[in-house]
Motif scaffolding. Structure first.
Motif, PDB file in Angstrom:
ATOM      1  N   ARG A   1       0.835  -1.201   0.000  1.00  0.00           N
ATOM      2  CA  ARG A   1       0.000   0.000   0.000  1.00  0.00           C
ATOM      3  C   ARG A   1       0.868   1.247   0.000  1.00  0.00           C
ATOM      4  O   ARG A   1       0.637   2.190  -0.735  1.00  0.00           O
ATOM      5  CB  ARG A   1      -0.905   0.013   1.242  1.00  0.00           C
ATOM      6  N   LEU A   2       1.901   1.223   0.832  1.00  0.00           N
ATOM      7  CA  LEU A   2       2.791   2.384   0.923  1.00  0.00           C
ATOM      8  C   LEU A   2       3.482   2.636  -0.411  1.00  0.00           C
ATOM      9  O   LEU A   2       3.627   3.767  -0.843  1.00  0.00           O
ATOM     10  CB  LEU A   2       3.847   2.134   1.999  1.00  0.00           C
ATOM     11  N   GLN A   3       3.907   1.508  -1.017  1.00  0.00           N
ATOM     12  CA  GLN A   3       4.609   1.696  -2.269  1.00  0.00           C
ATOM     13  C   GLN A   3       3.684   2.234  -3.347  1.00  0.00           C
ATOM     14  O   GLN A   3       4.072   3.099  -4.132  1.00  0.00           O
ATOM     15  CB  GLN A   3       5.264   0.392  -2.707  1.00  0.00           C
ATOM     16  N   ARG A   4       2.453   1.712  -3.332  1.00  0.00           N
ATOM     17  CA  ARG A   4       1.472   2.236  -4.281  1.00  0.00           C
ATOM     18  C   ARG A   4       1.271   3.738  -4.033  1.00  0.00           C
ATOM     19  O   ARG A   4       1.186   4.526  -4.957  1.00  0.00           O
ATOM     20  CB  ARG A   4       0.149   1.488  -4.136  1.00  0.00           C
ATOM     21  N   LEU A   5       1.228   4.085  -2.764  1.00  0.00           N
ATOM     22  CA  LEU A   5       1.061   5.495  -2.386  1.00  0.00           C
ATOM     23  C   LEU A   5       2.220   6.333  -2.941  1.00  0.00           C
ATOM     24  O   LEU A   5       2.022   7.398  -3.524  1.00  0.00           O
ATOM     25  CB  LEU A   5       1.001   5.616  -0.859  1.00  0.00           C
ATOM     26  N   LEU A   6       3.424   5.819  -2.746  1.00  0.00           N
ATOM     27  CA  LEU A   6       4.591   6.566  -3.212  1.00  0.00           C
ATOM     28  C   LEU A   6       4.556   6.768  -4.723  1.00  0.00           C
ATOM     29  O   LEU A   6       4.824   7.858  -5.219  1.00  0.00           O
ATOM     30  CB  LEU A   6       5.874   5.819  -2.819  1.00  0.00           C
ATOM     31  N   VAL A   7       4.199   5.693  -5.440  1.00  0.00           N
ATOM     32  CA  VAL A   7       4.135   5.799  -6.897  1.00  0.00           C
ATOM     33  C   VAL A   7       3.077   6.828  -7.280  1.00  0.00           C
ATOM     34  O   VAL A   7       3.311   7.710  -8.111  1.00  0.00           O
ATOM     35  CB  VAL A   7       3.795   4.423  -7.530  1.00  0.00           C
ATOM     36  N   GLU A   8       1.926   6.743  -6.585  1.00  0.00           N
ATOM     37  CA  GLU A   8       0.848   7.668  -6.920  1.00  0.00           C
ATOM     38  C   GLU A   8       1.271   9.113  -6.644  1.00  0.00           C
ATOM     39  O   GLU A   8       1.044  10.009  -7.450  1.00  0.00           O
ATOM     40  CB  GLU A   8      -0.406   7.329  -6.118  1.00  0.00           C
ATOM     41  N   LEU A   9       1.928   9.295  -5.495  1.00  0.00           N
ATOM     42  CA  LEU A   9       2.348  10.650  -5.130  1.00  0.00           C
ATOM     43  C   LEU A   9       3.339  11.209  -6.130  1.00  0.00           C
ATOM     44  O   LEU A   9       3.215  12.345  -6.576  1.00  0.00           O
ATOM     45  CB  LEU A   9       2.975  10.658  -3.730  1.00  0.00           C
ATOM     46  N   SER A  10       4.340  10.370  -6.487  1.00  0.00           N
ATOM     47  CA  SER A  10       5.356  10.937  -7.373  1.00  0.00           C
ATOM     48  C   SER A  10       4.757  11.295  -8.727  1.00  0.00           C
ATOM     49  O   SER A  10       5.154  12.276  -9.329  1.00  0.00           O
ATOM     50  CB  SER A  10       6.560  10.013  -7.548  1.00  0.00           C
ATOM     51  N   SER A  11       3.784  10.486  -9.201  1.00  0.00           N
ATOM     52  CA  SER A  11       3.224  10.842 -10.504  1.00  0.00           C
ATOM     53  C   SER A  11       2.236  11.999 -10.369  1.00  0.00           C
ATOM     54  O   SER A  11       2.123  12.842 -11.244  1.00  0.00           O
ATOM     55  CB  SER A  11       2.544   9.635 -11.142  1.00  0.00           C
ATOM     56  N   ARG A  12       1.543  12.063  -9.218  1.00  0.00           N
ATOM     57  CA  ARG A  12       0.541  13.105  -9.007  1.00  0.00           C
ATOM     58  C   ARG A  12       1.148  14.504  -9.096  1.00  0.00           C
ATOM     59  O   ARG A  12       0.539  15.428  -9.611  1.00  0.00           O
ATOM     60  CB  ARG A  12      -0.068  12.918  -7.624  1.00  0.00           C
ATOM     61  N   PHE A  13       2.368  14.650  -8.578  1.00  0.00           N
ATOM     62  CA  PHE A  13       2.938  15.994  -8.478  1.00  0.00           C
ATOM     63  C   PHE A  13       3.695  16.430  -9.729  1.00  0.00           C
ATOM     64  O   PHE A  13       4.171  17.545  -9.802  1.00  0.00           O
ATOM     65  CB  PHE A  13       3.838  16.094  -7.251  1.00  0.00           C
ATOM     66  N   VAL A  14       3.797  15.495 -10.707  1.00  0.00           N
ATOM     67  CA  VAL A  14       4.514  15.878 -11.919  1.00  0.00           C
ATOM     68  C   VAL A  14       3.672  16.912 -12.657  1.00  0.00           C
ATOM     69  O   VAL A  14       2.503  16.684 -12.950  1.00  0.00           O
ATOM     70  CB  VAL A  14       4.764  14.647 -12.813  1.00  0.00           C
ATOM     71  N   ALA A  15       4.255  18.054 -12.922  1.00  0.00           N
ATOM     72  CA  ALA A  15       3.600  19.109 -13.710  1.00  0.00           C
ATOM     73  C   ALA A  15       2.241  19.514 -13.157  1.00  0.00           C
ATOM     74  O   ALA A  15       1.331  19.833 -13.894  1.00  0.00           O
ATOM     75  CB  ALA A  15       3.443  18.662 -15.162  1.00  0.00           C
ATOM     76  N   LEU A  16       2.099  19.460 -11.855  1.00  0.00           N
ATOM     77  CA  LEU A  16       0.842  19.889 -11.237  1.00  0.00           C
ATOM     78  C   LEU A  16       0.803  21.414 -11.221  1.00  0.00           C
ATOM     79  O   LEU A  16       1.747  22.053 -10.791  1.00  0.00           O
ATOM     80  CB  LEU A  16       0.781  19.357  -9.801  1.00  0.00           C
ATOM     81  N   PRO A  17      -0.298  22.014 -11.729  1.00  0.00           N
ATOM     82  CA  PRO A  17      -0.367  23.480 -11.682  1.00  0.00           C
ATOM     83  C   PRO A  17      -0.271  23.965 -10.236  1.00  0.00           C
ATOM     84  O   PRO A  17      -0.819  23.319  -9.342  1.00  0.00           O
ATOM     85  CB  PRO A  17      -1.747  23.802 -12.261  1.00  0.00           C
ATOM     86  N   SER A  18       0.414  25.073 -10.026  1.00  0.00           N
ATOM     87  CA  SER A  18       0.718  25.483  -8.656  1.00  0.00           C
ATOM     88  C   SER A  18      -0.529  25.723  -7.817  1.00  0.00           C
ATOM     89  O   SER A  18      -0.510  25.537  -6.609  1.00  0.00           O
ATOM     90  CB  SER A  18       1.617  26.718  -8.656  1.00  0.00           C
ATOM     91  N   GLU A  19      -1.664  26.121  -8.473  1.00  0.00           N
ATOM     92  CA  GLU A  19      -2.850  26.391  -7.662  1.00  0.00           C
ATOM     93  C   GLU A  19      -3.477  25.101  -7.134  1.00  0.00           C
ATOM     94  O   GLU A  19      -4.331  25.135  -6.265  1.00  0.00           O
ATOM     95  CB  GLU A  19      -3.871  27.234  -8.433  1.00  0.00           C
ATOM     96  N   GLU A  20      -3.050  23.928  -7.681  1.00  0.00           N
ATOM     97  CA  GLU A  20      -3.629  22.678  -7.210  1.00  0.00           C
ATOM     98  C   GLU A  20      -2.735  21.984  -6.194  1.00  0.00           C
ATOM     99  O   GLU A  20      -3.077  20.928  -5.664  1.00  0.00           O
ATOM    100  CB  GLU A  20      -3.884  21.746  -8.403  1.00  0.00           C
ATOM    101  N   VAL A  21      -1.561  22.549  -5.969  1.00  0.00           N
ATOM    102  CA  VAL A  21      -0.593  21.894  -5.098  1.00  0.00           C
ATOM    103  C   VAL A  21      -1.127  21.720  -3.679  1.00  0.00           C
ATOM    104  O   VAL A  21      -1.017  20.639  -3.101  1.00  0.00           O
ATOM    105  CB  VAL A  21       0.748  22.671  -5.089  1.00  0.00           C
ATOM    106  N   ASP A  22      -1.746  22.771  -3.138  1.00  0.00           N
ATOM    107  CA  ASP A  22      -2.206  22.695  -1.748  1.00  0.00           C
ATOM    108  C   ASP A  22      -3.212  21.569  -1.542  1.00  0.00           C
ATOM    109  O   ASP A  22      -3.116  20.804  -0.585  1.00  0.00           O
ATOM    110  CB  ASP A  22      -2.816  24.027  -1.321  1.00  0.00           C
ATOM    111  N   ALA A  23      -4.163  21.480  -2.480  1.00  0.00           N
ATOM    112  CA  ALA A  23      -5.173  20.433  -2.356  1.00  0.00           C
ATOM    113  C   ALA A  23      -4.510  19.060  -2.468  1.00  0.00           C
ATOM    114  O   ALA A  23      -4.834  18.130  -1.721  1.00  0.00           O
ATOM    115  CB  ALA A  23      -6.244  20.606  -3.427  1.00  0.00           C
ATOM    116  N   ALA A  24      -3.546  18.940  -3.385  1.00  0.00           N
ATOM    117  CA  ALA A  24      -2.868  17.660  -3.570  1.00  0.00           C
ATOM    118  C   ALA A  24      -2.059  17.285  -2.324  1.00  0.00           C
ATOM    119  O   ALA A  24      -1.992  16.119  -1.941  1.00  0.00           O
ATOM    120  CB  ALA A  24      -1.961  17.730  -4.791  1.00  0.00           C
ATOM    121  N   LEU A  25      -1.471  18.295  -1.689  1.00  0.00           N
ATOM    122  CA  LEU A  25      -0.696  18.020  -0.466  1.00  0.00           C
ATOM    123  C   LEU A  25      -1.621  17.501   0.627  1.00  0.00           C
ATOM    124  O   LEU A  25      -1.294  16.538   1.324  1.00  0.00           O
ATOM    125  CB  LEU A  25       0.012  19.293   0.003  1.00  0.00           C
TER     126      LEU A  25
END
Lengths: 155, 538
Positions: free
Chosen positions: B130-154
């Protein structure tokens, strides 16, 4: 009493004490009024100078450009030009030359918002009767007008 | 018979065995059963199965078991039981029913295998996965994320982490210079858990933890008893908050600590497994990179704003003479008007209408001078500019008026072709003024060598369906063809004395307004700059 030289350096140009105020005597009142031709592309300036001139019991006429003035019907005697220097068209500094070339004899006083040493020197060289920096004090300008009319253009 | 005894001895050696009567009361347990349940044989005999029950299985689970065996079927499954000391254990269980001659159930024999360790490893693996899946999801989620969406993603990241690791609260803390401490910027917690108290200050309430973290160390607390004596104040705070276990990992970018990622278990003590800590550190690293990037962008934005301001001030310096003229004109008119009025009054020779006209002119010229000063002030102002509806036509007139002295001085004729009823744009007014002043100053410079009489400047506005266009054309030397593509790059300049930063700031301003700016050479000579701004805000 010898009249003071109205040609001032800009540092003292607008100081009141530079001129001994000349009061217009009864003789000039009885004579025809002095004609003052105001040349400035800024209508609000023309209006303001015209009022000042009228307040001093002289007769103003206003023009928006050097060309307009030169094409007008103006007098040499008992008259003087108060002109801006910078215009979209012909420069005010051309005025003494143009008048000279046209064989006219009329003193020119410059009042400019662009006061540089080049402009001042050129104005002097071309025989300006006086040179002021805007904003100009009323007494200084009126005294210079009276002085210039009495003495005519410096050639 | 001998064989049966041997078989039983072998079974006892291998398996956990219990026998119950038809009512489910224990009649026999072997040594292994006693060992795993931690009860003595005496304590177990005549007891029902319920004394082991953990709350892991629903009631239906056991109901199902008994129903099956009473019907004569063998039941097989995995059961989590609770030992005498409260610890849970898992047994893989087979229950075999035995019947008497009349078909009535005689006894039930349970043969079980201890699978506690296997279950633990399984759970750990599942957790790891689960953790590893989380890590993979997180690293891909933040690629090229528009800055206004960063807070919600965090915040979502905090939630995912907390849910994956079954934590009560996950928080992000960032260092704030003037507070000399870290403050909570993002938080997720299970509903029903107490919030971080109002006015909670890490530097005051958890000084030991903060100093450790800001030193780049990971602070790992299972219970408050883990804290050293010098952390007395921290211990008190944790007690007061009812906080048991906590882990706080520094956020580090380029060797610089700028905050922390914290996880907490509120009501229970939680052991932080080494694998978990490693994974949490990875989560922290991903978050750190994202926030680091965000902070860098913020800093860059600040620097750009400072540069734009410096440029405005520099432009003002360049225009000082022309601006002085713009101020002197109304001042000159005001002075002469006022002095004329004084003379009329002294002579007692003034019509009220004349007086009124003079005063009106004074008021008008005063306002005009005030406007010039207002423009100067806003250009010199460092405050970030707010957006408002602006008319490009008005701005053009205003800027041409502001630069009138300069334009006249250079003998430049301005020809404005302003589209009637031009739609407004939502913009930072002073920034657009800056762009216009910049383009005009450039045009004036470009025409230094153009013969007087040919120095003209055409300014045109135009409306399209959902955009407005502004075009400025000069009659100067034009732009070098090979550099047309990069005139908007910083440090490009055709002026020997220019820094070449003006146009890059113009582009930045226009692009910040969702527009674009272009440069080209006019077919009949001179340069032509145009920018396009949307009239509909997106």
């Amino acid at each position: 009493m010898s009249p003071p030289n109205p040609y001032h350096t800009p540092d003292t140009a607008n100081a009141d004490r530079c001129f001994q105020p000349l009061t217009l005597g009864h003789e000039s009142m009885s004579k025809a009024q002095i004609q003052v031709y105001i040349v400035d592309d800024e209508p609000s300036i023309c209006t303001a100078y015209a009022r000042l001139v009228r307040a001093a019991k002289m007769e103003p006429r206003t023009f928006g450009s050097v060309e307009d003035f030169m094409l007008s019907n103006f007098a040499d005697e008992n008259a003087c030009v108060v002109s801006d220097v910078q215009f979209p068209g012909t420069s005010g500094l051309e005025l003494p030359l143009l008048l000279n070339r046209a064989g006219r004899s009329l003193p020119v006083i410059f009042v400019t918002a662009f006061d540089t040493s080049e402009t001042r020197d050129l104005a002097h060289e071309r025989g300006a009767a006086a040179y002021f920096r805007k904003p100009v004090d009323d007494q200084a300008l009126l005294d210079a007008i009276v002085w210039a009319v009495r003495h005519g253009p410096a050639v | 018979m001998r064989e049966a005894t041997d078989l039983k001895a072998a079974l006892d050696e291998h398996a956990v065995v219990a026998i119950t009567d038809p009512n489910g009361q224990i009649t026999y347990v072997n040594d292994k059963f006693c060992a795993i349940s931690k009860y003595s044989r005496k304590e177990l005999l005549r007891q029902g199965q319920h004394i082991f029950e953990s709350d892991h299985h629903p009631q239906a689970f056991f109901h199902d078991l008994w129903q099956k065996v009473e019907q004569g079927e063998v039941w097989h499954g995995e059961i989590q039981n609770r030992a005498k000391d409260g610890t849970a254990y898992w047994i893989d269980t087979t229950v075999i029913p035995f019947f008497d001659d009349r078909g009535k159930s005689r006894q039930f024999v349970a043969v079980c295998e201890d699978i506690t360790e296997q279950k633990r490893v399984e759970a750990e693996l599942a957790n790891k996965l689960r953790l590893q899946r989380l890590l993979v999801e997180l690293s891909s989620r933040f690629v090229a994320l528009p800055s206004e969406e960063v807070d919600a993603a965090l915040e979502h990241t905090l939630q995912l982490t907390a849910e994956t690791l079954r934590l009560d609260r996950c928080t992000l803390w960032q260092y704030v210079e003037h507070l000399h401490g870290i403050v909570c910027t993002h938080c997720w917690q299970r509903s029903g858990y107490p919030l971080i108290p109002e006015g909670f200050s890490m530097s005051q309430n958890l000084p030991w933890v903060q100093s450790r973290v800001m030193n780049g160390e990971t602070v790992c607390i299972t219970g408050t008893e883990d804290l050293p004596p010098e952390a007395a104040s921290d211990t008190k705070t944790l007690h007061r908050l009812g906080l048991h276990s906590k882990i706080m990992i520094p956020l580090i970018v380029h060797g610089h600590v700028f905050g922390a990622f914290a996880c907490a278990a509120v009501s229970v003590n939680r052991k932080w497994q080494p694998d978990e800590i490693t994974d949490l550190k990875l989560v922290t690293q991903i978050i750190g990179n994202v926030i680091g990037r965000q902070r860098a962008e913020l800093r860059e934005e600040e620097l750009r704003a400072e540069l734009a301001h410096a440029m405005r001030v520099a432009t003002l310096g360049e225009l000082a003479a022309a601006l002085a003229h713009e101020l002197n004109q109304p001042l000159a008119a005001i002075l002469s008007n006022a002095q004329a009025a004084l003379r009329f009054i002294a002579d007692d020779n003034i019509e009220p209408t004349e007086m009124q006209a003079i005063l009106n002119d004074i008021v008008r010229d005063n306002k005009r001078a005030g406007n010039v000063i207002h423009n100067l002030r806003s250009m010199a102002s460092k405050r970030p500019t707010s957006r408002e509806w602006c008319s490009l036509n008005e701005l053009v007139s205003e800027v041409v008026e502001l630069m009138k002295g300069e334009l006249i001085g250079e003998k430049i004729e301005v020809c404005s072709l302003l589209a009637p009823a031009l739609p407004c744009v939502m913009a930072a007014r002073v920034e657009l003024v800056q762009v216009l002043v910049n383009l005009l100053v450039n045009a004036v410079h470009a025409m230094k060598d153009t013969p007087v009489g040919k120095r003209s400047l055409e300014i045109e506005t135009q409306a399209t369906l959902d955009h407005v266009v502004l075009r400025i054309r000069d009659h100067g030397h034009g732009l070098p063809a090979e550099r047309l593509a990069n005139v908007f790059d910083p440090f490009f300049s055709t002026k020997s004395d220019g820094l070449g930063i003006g146009l890059s700031i113009c582009r930045r301003i226009i692009e910040n307004h969702s527009g674009r700016i272009e440069a080209q050479n006019h077919a009949n000579g001179g340069a032509c700059f145009q920018f396009i701004l949307p009239t509909v805000t997106v």
